[in-house]
Design an enzyme around this catalytic site. Structure first.
Site, short mmCIF file in Angstrom:
data_model
loop_
_atom_site.label_atom_id
_atom_site.label_comp_id
_atom_site.label_asym_id
_atom_site.label_seq_id
_atom_site.Cartn_x
_atom_site.Cartn_y
_atom_site.Cartn_z
N ASN A 277 -8.82 48.57 9.23
CA ASN A 277 -8.96 49.69 10.59
C ASN A 277 -7.98 48.93 11.44
O ASN A 277 -8.18 47.84 12.06
CB ASN A 277 -10.12 49.67 10.93
CG ASN A 277 -10.28 50.50 12.23
OD1 ASN A 277 -9.49 50.89 12.59
ND2 ASN A 277 -11.40 50.57 12.93
N TRP A 278 -6.57 49.53 11.63
CA TRP A 278 -5.84 48.98 12.50
C TRP A 278 -6.02 49.31 13.79
O TRP A 278 -5.14 48.92 14.85
CB TRP A 278 -4.24 49.31 12.04
CG TRP A 278 -3.89 48.61 10.77
CD1 TRP A 278 -4.63 48.04 9.85
CD2 TRP A 278 -2.51 49.01 10.10
NE1 TRP A 278 -3.75 47.52 9.02
CE2 TRP A 278 -2.54 47.93 8.99
CE3 TRP A 278 -1.39 49.79 10.56
CZ2 TRP A 278 -1.40 48.23 8.17
CZ3 TRP A 278 -0.27 49.61 9.72
CH2 TRP A 278 -0.29 48.79 8.33
N LYS A 279 -6.85 50.05 14.33
CA LYS A 279 -7.27 50.64 15.57
C LYS A 279 -5.97 51.09 16.30
O LYS A 279 -5.02 51.49 15.63
CB LYS A 279 -7.86 49.48 16.27
CG LYS A 279 -9.17 49.09 15.32
CD LYS A 279 -10.38 48.03 16.05
CE LYS A 279 -11.28 47.89 15.38
NZ LYS A 279 -12.59 47.14 16.14
N HIS B 17 -16.88 55.52 14.22
CA HIS B 17 -16.72 54.22 14.58
C HIS B 17 -17.42 54.07 15.96
O HIS B 17 -17.41 54.99 16.81
CB HIS B 17 -15.19 53.83 14.49
CG HIS B 17 -15.12 52.44 14.75
ND1 HIS B 17 -15.18 51.77 15.98
CD2 HIS B 17 -14.72 51.56 13.64
CE1 HIS B 17 -15.09 50.44 15.61
NE2 HIS B 17 -14.91 50.23 14.41
N GLU C 97 -16.64 52.33 18.43
CA GLU C 97 -15.43 52.51 19.47
C GLU C 97 -15.62 53.94 19.92
O GLU C 97 -15.58 54.16 21.24
CB GLU C 97 -14.31 51.92 19.48
CG GLU C 97 -14.47 50.40 19.25
CD GLU C 97 -13.55 49.69 18.28
OE1 GLU C 97 -12.61 50.26 17.75
OE2 GLU C 97 -13.91 48.30 18.12
N GLU D 36 -21.79 48.51 10.70
CA GLU D 36 -21.21 47.64 11.65
C GLU D 36 -22.04 47.54 12.84
O GLU D 36 -21.94 48.40 13.48
CB GLU D 36 -19.95 48.45 11.95
CG GLU D 36 -18.96 48.76 11.02
CD GLU D 36 -17.49 48.82 11.30
OE1 GLU D 36 -16.70 48.20 10.68
OE2 GLU D 36 -17.13 49.67 12.26
N GLY E 219 -15.12 42.57 16.63
CA GLY E 219 -14.00 41.85 17.64
C GLY E 219 -14.76 40.89 18.12
O GLY E 219 -13.91 40.38 19.27
N SER F 83 -16.02 41.48 12.33
CA SER F 83 -15.57 39.92 12.27
C SER F 83 -15.45 39.57 10.76
O SER F 83 -15.55 38.25 10.54
CB SER F 83 -16.32 39.18 13.07
OG SER F 83 -16.12 39.30 14.38
N GLY G 129 -11.28 44.88 10.58
CA GLY G 129 -10.46 45.28 11.93
C GLY G 129 -9.48 44.14 12.02
O GLY G 129 -8.29 44.26 11.40
N GLY G 130 -9.65 43.24 13.05
CA GLY G 130 -8.73 42.27 13.41
C GLY G 130 -7.93 41.59 12.29
O GLY G 130 -6.76 41.43 12.21
P1 PGA Z 1 -13.19 43.64 13.20
O1 PGA Z 1 -13.30 45.23 13.52
O2 PGA Z 1 -13.36 43.15 12.10
O3 PGA Z 1 -12.02 43.04 14.29
O4 PGA Z 1 -14.66 42.90 13.96
C1 PGA Z 1 -14.16 45.89 12.51
C2 PGA Z 1 -14.15 47.48 12.59
O5 PGA Z 1 -14.35 47.61 14.01
O6 PGA Z 1 -13.97 48.14 11.91
#
Ligand code: PGA
Length: 260
Positions: free
Chosen positions: A9-11, A95, A97, A167, A173, A213, A234-235
């Site tokens: 997930n590149w956000k 998600h 967010e 999640e 993050g 993470s 994500g990251g």
């Molecule tokens: P993260 O994000 O790996 O940076 O913690 C995961 C996500 O939000 O899908």
């Protein structure tokens, strides 16, 4: 042997040029890997460019969000037909967010899931508790509530088409991963909810990913657990090297588990 699913997930990162470079390097890095399902979810503006590069590769394209209507006066939104048109097979829905910053509710996520399925998009539906909820020991109650409302009125035929991502919000993050035991405990709870509401067969067919993470050095201990089928990253998906390492570590762990 389970076949892991790793989704990146590149956000809100990567311009089209940056996305093109990144996906080309990922493509070169995973070309020998056959035993893993891989999905890349760039921002909307890079979908078309990334889609072209992924043609005839085993890597699938996903979007990070979608509006539940087919079309209409919804300024700034993207429809399922538009995602299909650009080559998406997956879409991340609900998600944390989106829930936190854009006030998306379980009912809205439920509508999105239904439309996504109508368009044969595979929803990756995110559920998970906040730190406060975990500290209050309400994580199971919160996840059950999200489960009941986000998956409301879905038939057995529909639910088996979904991917679920657990999640925990406190692990996204933050560099703070749930321990493999904490994650497994919730994954097996979600599997049990699926079994109770649908059937054992349905529960076993649905991939439940862990997200929060995930890195090359913790993926193996996560996918080793019986109910963790892969990861939403994500990251660490923003660098080709770490994404490729996560994919290869997941495959190696599953293969080692199968032969031991
Ligand atoms: P993260 O994000 O790996 O940076 O913690 C995961 C996500 O939000 O899908």
């Amino acid at each position: 042997m389970k076949r892991p699913l790793i989704a990146g997930n590149w956000k809100m990162f990567k311009t089209t040029g940056e996305a093109t470079n990144l996906v080309q390097t990922i493509k070169a890095g995973v070309y020998k890997i056959n035993d893993c399902d891989m999905v890349i979810c760039p921002p909307f503006t890079a979908l078309a460019a990334v889609s072209k590069i992924l043609t005839e590769t085993p890597i699938e394209l996903g979007a990070q969000n979608m509006h539940p209507e087919t079309e209409g006066a919804f300024t700034g939104e993207i429809s399922p037909a538009m995602l299909k048109d650009v080559g998406c097979r997956y879409v991340i829905l609900g998600h944390s967010e989106r829930r936190q910053y854009f006030f998306e509710t379980d009912a809205f996520v439920n509508e999105k899931i239904k439309t996504a399925l109508k368009y044969s998009l595979i929803p990756i539906v995110c559920i998970g508790e906040t730190l406060e909820e975990r500290e209050d020991k309400r994580q199971f109650e919160v996840v059950k509530n999200q489960f009941d409302h986000s998956f409301k009125d879905l038939s057995k035929e529909e639910i088996v088409k979904l991917v679920i991502a657990y999640e925990p919000v406190w692990a996204i993050g933050t560099g703070k991963t749930a321990t493999p035991d904490q994650a497994e405990q919730m994954h097996s709870y979600i599997r049990r909810l699926l079994k109770e509401k649908y059937s054992e067969d349905a529960a076993n067919r649905i991939a439940i990913l862990y997200g929060g993470s995930v890195k090359p050095d913790n993926i193996a201990s996560l996918v080793k657990k019986p109910n963790i089928d892969g990861a939403l990253v994500g990251g660490a998906s923003l660098k080709a090297e770490s994404f490729v390492q996560i994919v290869s570590q997941a495959v190696a762990e599953v293969e080692a588990g199968a032969s031991s």
